[in-house]
Design a protein around this motif. Structure first.
Motif, mmCIF file in Angstrom:
data_model
loop_
_atom_site.group_PDB
_atom_site.id
_atom_site.type_symbol
_atom_site.label_atom_id
_atom_site.label_comp_id
_atom_site.label_asym_id
_atom_site.label_seq_id
_atom_site.Cartn_x
_atom_site.Cartn_y
_atom_site.Cartn_z
ATOM 1 N N ASN A 1 -4.559 -21.586 70.964
ATOM 2 C CA ASN A 1 -4.014 -20.321 71.454
ATOM 3 C C ASN A 1 -3.666 -20.396 72.935
ATOM 4 O O ASN A 1 -2.653 -19.844 73.370
ATOM 5 C CB ASN A 1 -5.011 -19.175 71.237
ATOM 6 N N TYR A 2 -4.495 -21.055 73.732
ATOM 7 C CA TYR A 2 -4.280 -21.089 75.176
ATOM 8 C C TYR A 2 -3.261 -22.128 75.612
ATOM 9 O O TYR A 2 -2.547 -21.922 76.590
ATOM 10 C CB TYR A 2 -5.604 -21.347 75.907
ATOM 11 N N THR A 3 -3.185 -23.249 74.928
ATOM 12 C CA THR A 3 -2.327 -24.331 75.408
ATOM 13 C C THR A 3 -1.020 -24.460 74.652
ATOM 14 O O THR A 3 -0.119 -25.168 75.121
ATOM 15 C CB THR A 3 -3.062 -25.676 75.315
ATOM 16 N N ASP A 4 -0.896 -23.815 73.526
ATOM 17 C CA ASP A 4 0.321 -23.953 72.726
ATOM 18 C C ASP A 4 0.892 -22.562 72.456
ATOM 19 O O ASP A 4 0.640 -21.631 73.195
ATOM 20 C CB ASP A 4 0.002 -24.708 71.428
ATOM 21 N N ILE A 5 1.594 -22.416 71.364
ATOM 22 C CA ILE A 5 2.317 -21.173 71.088
ATOM 23 C C ILE A 5 1.425 -20.062 70.542
ATOM 24 O O ILE A 5 1.848 -18.916 70.470
ATOM 25 C CB ILE A 5 3.481 -21.433 70.105
#
Length: 159
Positions: free
Chosen positions: A142-146
Motif C-alpha cells: 500500500n505504501y510503496t506501490d499503487i
C-alpha cells in the motif's frame, strides 16, 4: 425379492415362519434387567466435562465471537467502498480488517483440527507469523506501490 420370500412364508402358515427363524418365542421379562457382562457404569460427573469452566472464560469466548462477527459484517461495506474510492486510508483499513478476519479464521481451523502434543505448538505460532508477514507485506504494498484497491481494479480491467 424379499417381499416374495415373505409371501411364500405367509402362504405356508406359522410353522414356516418359525423354521425360517422369523418367529421366536418371547423371552421372560426379567431378561431385560440383566446387565451385560462387559458393561460398566461410570459415576455421575459433577459439573461440565468439556468447555470453559470459569465465568470469565465464558465472557472472553463470547466477546471474541462477537468481535469476529463485527469484523465480518464490517467487511461488507468496507470492501466495495475501498474498491470504489481507492485511497491510502481505505486501503489500510481494508487490508487490516481482511487480515484480522483471516487470522482469526486460520487460528480457529488450527485450534479445531490440529491435535497432539507437538503440532499445535508449531502451528499456532506459524499462523501468527504468517498473518503478521502477510499484513506487513500488504501494508508495504500500500505504501510503496499503487495500493491494494488499485491493484484489484487493475486485475479486473486489464485481464
Amino acid at each position: 425379492m424379499s417381499a416374495l420370500a415373505l409371501i411364500r412364508l405367509g402362504s405356508r402358515g406359522l410353522g414356516a415362519w418359525s423354521q425360517a427363524g422369523l418367529l421366536q418365542k418371547a423371552q421372560p421379562s426379567l431378561s431385560a434387567l440383566v446387565q451385560a457382562k462387559g458393561l460398566k457404569v461410570t459415576p455421575v460427573q459433577k459439573g461440565r466435562v468439556y468447555g470453559p469452566e470459569a465465568d470469565n472464560e465464558k465472557e472472553v469466548g463470547t466477546k471474541h465471537w462477537v468481535n469476529e462477527r463485527v469484523i465480518a459484517v464490517a467487511l461488507l461495506p468496507i470492501i466495495p467502498v475501498a474498491l470504489a474510492f481507492p485511497n491510502a486510508v481505505l486501503d489500510n483499513v481494508l487490508v487490516a480488517s481482511v487480515m484480522l478476519h483471516t487470522h482469526w479464521r486460520l487460528s480457529g481451523v488450527v485450534g479445531d483440527y490440529i491435535h497432539g502434543p507437538i503440532m499445535p505448538k508449531i502451528c499456532k505460532p506459524a499462523v501468527l507469523v504468517v498473518s503478521i508477514c502477510a499484513l506487513g507485506g500488504l501494508l508495504y504494498f500500500n505504501y510503496t506501490d499503487i495500493g491494494f484497491a488499485n491493484a484489484v481494479r487493475m486485475i479486473y480491467t486489464e485481464l
